[in-house]
Design an enzyme around this catalytic site. Structure first.
Site, PDB file in Angstrom:
ATOM      1  N   ASN A  89       0.861  -1.185   0.000  1.00 44.63           N
ATOM      2  CA  ASN A  89       0.000   0.000   0.000  1.00 44.63           C
ATOM      3  C   ASN A  89       0.894   1.231   0.000  1.00 44.63           C
ATOM      4  OD1 ASN A  89      -2.300  -1.624   0.179  1.00 44.63           O
ATOM      5  ND2 ASN A  89      -2.185  -1.684   2.411  1.00 44.63           N
ATOM      6  N   GLN A  96      -2.056   3.368   2.616  1.00 49.89           N
ATOM      7  CA  GLN A  96      -0.941   3.209   3.552  1.00 49.89           C
ATOM      8  C   GLN A  96      -1.236   3.955   4.850  1.00 49.89           C
ATOM      9  OE1 GLN A  96       2.867   4.453   1.981  1.00 49.89           O
ATOM     10  NE2 GLN A  96       4.000   3.725   3.779  1.00 49.89           N
ATOM     11  N   HIS A 102       6.665  -1.292   3.798  1.00 50.58           N
ATOM     12  CA  HIS A 102       6.429  -2.684   4.189  1.00 50.58           C
ATOM     13  C   HIS A 102       5.659  -3.432   3.114  1.00 50.58           C
ATOM     14  CE1 HIS A 102       3.148  -0.152   5.716  1.00 50.58           C
ATOM     15  NE2 HIS A 102       2.339  -1.181   5.482  1.00 50.58           N
ATOM     16  N   HIS A 104       2.978  -6.515   2.581  1.00 51.97           N
ATOM     17  CA  HIS A 104       2.035  -7.440   3.210  1.00 51.97           C
ATOM     18  C   HIS A 104       2.157  -8.770   2.469  1.00 51.97           C
ATOM     19  CE1 HIS A 104      -0.575  -4.372   5.324  1.00 51.97           C
ATOM     20  NE2 HIS A 104      -0.022  -3.601   4.408  1.00 51.97           N
TER      21      HIS A 104
HETATM   22  P1  5GP Z   1      -0.668  -0.229   5.782  1.00 53.48           P
HETATM   23  O1  5GP Z   1      -2.100   0.134   6.021  1.00 53.48           O
HETATM   24  O2  5GP Z   1       0.250   0.933   6.100  1.00 53.48           O
HETATM   25  O3  5GP Z   1      -0.393  -0.840   4.441  1.00 53.48           O
HETATM   26  O4  5GP Z   1      -0.336  -1.397   6.795  1.00 53.48           O
HETATM   27  C1  5GP Z   1      -0.010  -1.204   8.121  1.00 53.48           C
HETATM   28  C2  5GP Z   1      -0.268  -2.514   8.822  1.00 53.48           C
HETATM   29  O5  5GP Z   1       0.427  -2.491  10.053  1.00 53.48           O
HETATM   30  C3  5GP Z   1      -1.740  -2.773   9.139  1.00 53.48           C
HETATM   31  O6  5GP Z   1      -2.134  -3.989   8.517  1.00 53.48           O
HETATM   32  C4  5GP Z   1      -1.770  -2.847  10.664  1.00 53.48           C
HETATM   33  O7  5GP Z   1      -2.654  -3.827  11.134  1.00 53.48           O
HETATM   34  C5  5GP Z   1      -0.332  -3.160  11.011  1.00 53.48           C
HETATM   35  N1  5GP Z   1       0.121  -2.643  12.282  1.00 53.48           N
HETATM   36  C6  5GP Z   1      -0.030  -1.364  12.752  1.00 53.48           C
HETATM   37  N2  5GP Z   1       0.562  -1.240  13.944  1.00 53.48           N
HETATM   38  C7  5GP Z   1       1.109  -2.444  14.238  1.00 53.48           C
HETATM   39  C8  5GP Z   1       1.864  -2.926  15.363  1.00 53.48           C
HETATM   40  O8  5GP Z   1       2.160  -2.221  16.323  1.00 53.48           O
HETATM   41  N3  5GP Z   1       2.240  -4.239  15.317  1.00 53.48           N
HETATM   42  C9  5GP Z   1       1.946  -5.050  14.256  1.00 53.48           C
HETATM   43  N4  5GP Z   1       2.361  -6.314  14.323  1.00 53.48           N
HETATM   44  N5  5GP Z   1       1.240  -4.624  13.193  1.00 53.48           N
HETATM   45  C10 5GP Z   1       0.822  -3.339  13.181  1.00 53.48           C
END
Ligand code: 5GP
Ligand code: ZN
Length: 116
Positions: A89, A96, A102, A104
């Site tokens: 993302n 994001q 990162h 997924h």
């Molecule tokens: P994004 O939305 O930026 O692509 O993904 C961020 C991801 O990080 C989300 O799926 C969310 O659940 C995960 N996430 C956010 N904070 C933490 C955390 O403190 N620990 C872990 N293990 N995952 C997290």
């Protein structure tokens, strides 16, 4: 070390606990806190980068490394043949929410395309 206020830098540094599934000199992989599939792993570089949108030529090796980490984890965990999805993302429209680059790695169910 790491970028101030970045939760993923704090996970890399061990200040915030995470269920690590793989790590090496370049990256750390751990279970997502809010899994969207039976397998939902985040793969992040140890070195902070805000997002894919901020990547340049200097990130070429790191990006390849992250992708190959996904391949290795999928093989080691035994879901490579069934299949999986890798998602990055990127910025606001990309959904994001954490601004430390990162991947997924999602598996364990059938995914639809295009995603929502
Ligand atoms: P994004 O939305 O930026 O692509 O993904 C961020 C991801 O990080 C989300 O799926 C969310 O659940 C995960 N996430 C956010 N904070 C933490 C955390 O403190 N620990 C872990 N293990 N995952 C997290
Ligand atoms: Zn960071």
């Amino acid at each position: 070390m790491g970028v101030d206020g970045c939760i993923f830098c704090r996970i890399v540094g061990g200040e915030i606990p995470a269920a690590r599934v793989f790590e090496d000199e370049v990256c750390v992989a751990f279970d997502d806190l809010e899994p969207q599939a039976p397998v939902h792993i985040l793969i992040i570089p140890r070195e902070h980068a805000d997002s894919l949108a901020s990547a340049t030529d200097v990130h070429k090796e790191t990006l390849g490394h992250l992708m190959l980490a996904a391949v290795k984890i999928a093989r080691d965990k035994g879901f490579a043949d069934d299949g999986y999805r890798v998602v990055i993302n990127t910025n606001s429209d990309g959904g994001q929410t954490v601004f430390h680059l990162h991947l997924h790695l999602l598996a364990g169910r059938q995914f639809v395309f295009p995603p929502g």
